[in-house]
Design a protein around this motif. Structure first.
Motif: not given
Length: 263
Positions: A135-141
């Motif tokens: 959930g933290i890493k791209p592309p989600n952020r």
């Protein structure tokens, strides 16, 4: 001087560095315009705007993560994570991501350690960390903080792994019969993992060049990566026997009965 006039291109430019990273822009008709743009850009890079976090249902995060694993990882990896997800949802089904704090996770892991084992609890910590990182890493952020950061793996006792001598391996193979013996010979003579041998197809066997190709997902990203192995005479005899009368794509076909489907 950070603001200067470019005579060759007949415009004003600015250039400065912040934390060793260069920032520049050009095409300004007047010096004042370049100075104003530079001041605004310096303000942006020195005081970056705080990224807003999204508070979402834990169930939503889990479903998105499972969809990703199903698309990009192996079936076994998906099944393992699905099992863990069902266990987490028993207690966190109605919680949002931000309601599951480090204290909540720590309490859960200690209970797993006490009821099952420290190794299982550490494995679960690793899986939970991966869910939040997704959930933290791209592309989600979607959010910034991972509540598992700072939580330590439980200490475990490492034991020396027993590796049987080759004479014992041969004795076991010779005691086996039929398809089981063929299977054990193939694993032994290719040094392959069970999953690699299970996945082996007839097209992976090259009698002309005396090679066998095995595929593994033990790679970054979970991609299937081939490796070619020389075919010893014993292995060649076993595989030739496996191909006779085999009308399936696999070297070691097996029929599974599905109770759910009833077939």
């Amino acid at each position: 001087m950070s603001v200067y006039f470019n005579k060759q291109r007949d415009w004003w430019e600015y250039y400065f560095r912040h934390k060793k990273r260069p920032y520049t822009a050009a095409g300004f008709k007047k010096k004042k315009e370049a100075q104003t743009a530079e001041a605004e850009r310096k303000k942006e890079v020195r005081q970056p705007a705080k990224r807003e976090e999204t508070d979402m249902a834990f169930l939503t995060l889990l479903n998105s993560r499972l969809d990703y694993i199903q698309a990009y990882r192996s079936k076994r990896h998906y099944q393992d994570n699905l099992y863990l997800a069902r266990r987490w949802l028993k207690q966190w089904k109605d919680k949002t991501v931000h309601q599951i704090t480090p204290q909540v996770i720590s309490k859960h892991l200690i209970a797993i350690k006490n009821s099952i084992s420290a190794q299982t609890a550490s494995k679960e910590l690793r899986a939970l960390r991966a869910v939040w990182n997704y959930g933290i890493k791209p592309p989600n952020r979607w959010f910034i903080v991972n509540p598992t950061d700072g939580l330590e793996f439980f200490p475990t006792e490492s034991k020396v792994k027993y590796v049987p001598p080759i004479k014992d391996v041969i004795r076991v193979i010779l005691v086996a019969e039929g398809e089981i013996q063929d299977y054990l010979w193939t694993i032994t003579l290719t040094m392959g993992r069970m999953s690699e041998v299970n996945r082996m197809e007839l097209k992976d066997v090259d009698f002309e060049n005396n090679t066998v190709t095995l595929y593994t997902r033990k790679t970054k990203g979970g991609h299937l990566k081939p490796r070619r192995i020389p075919m010893a005479k014993t292995l060649k005899d076993v595989l030739k026997k496996r191909l006779r009368g085999n009308n399936t794509p696999w070297v070691f076909p097996h029929t599974y009965y599905s109770r759910k489907a009833g077939e």
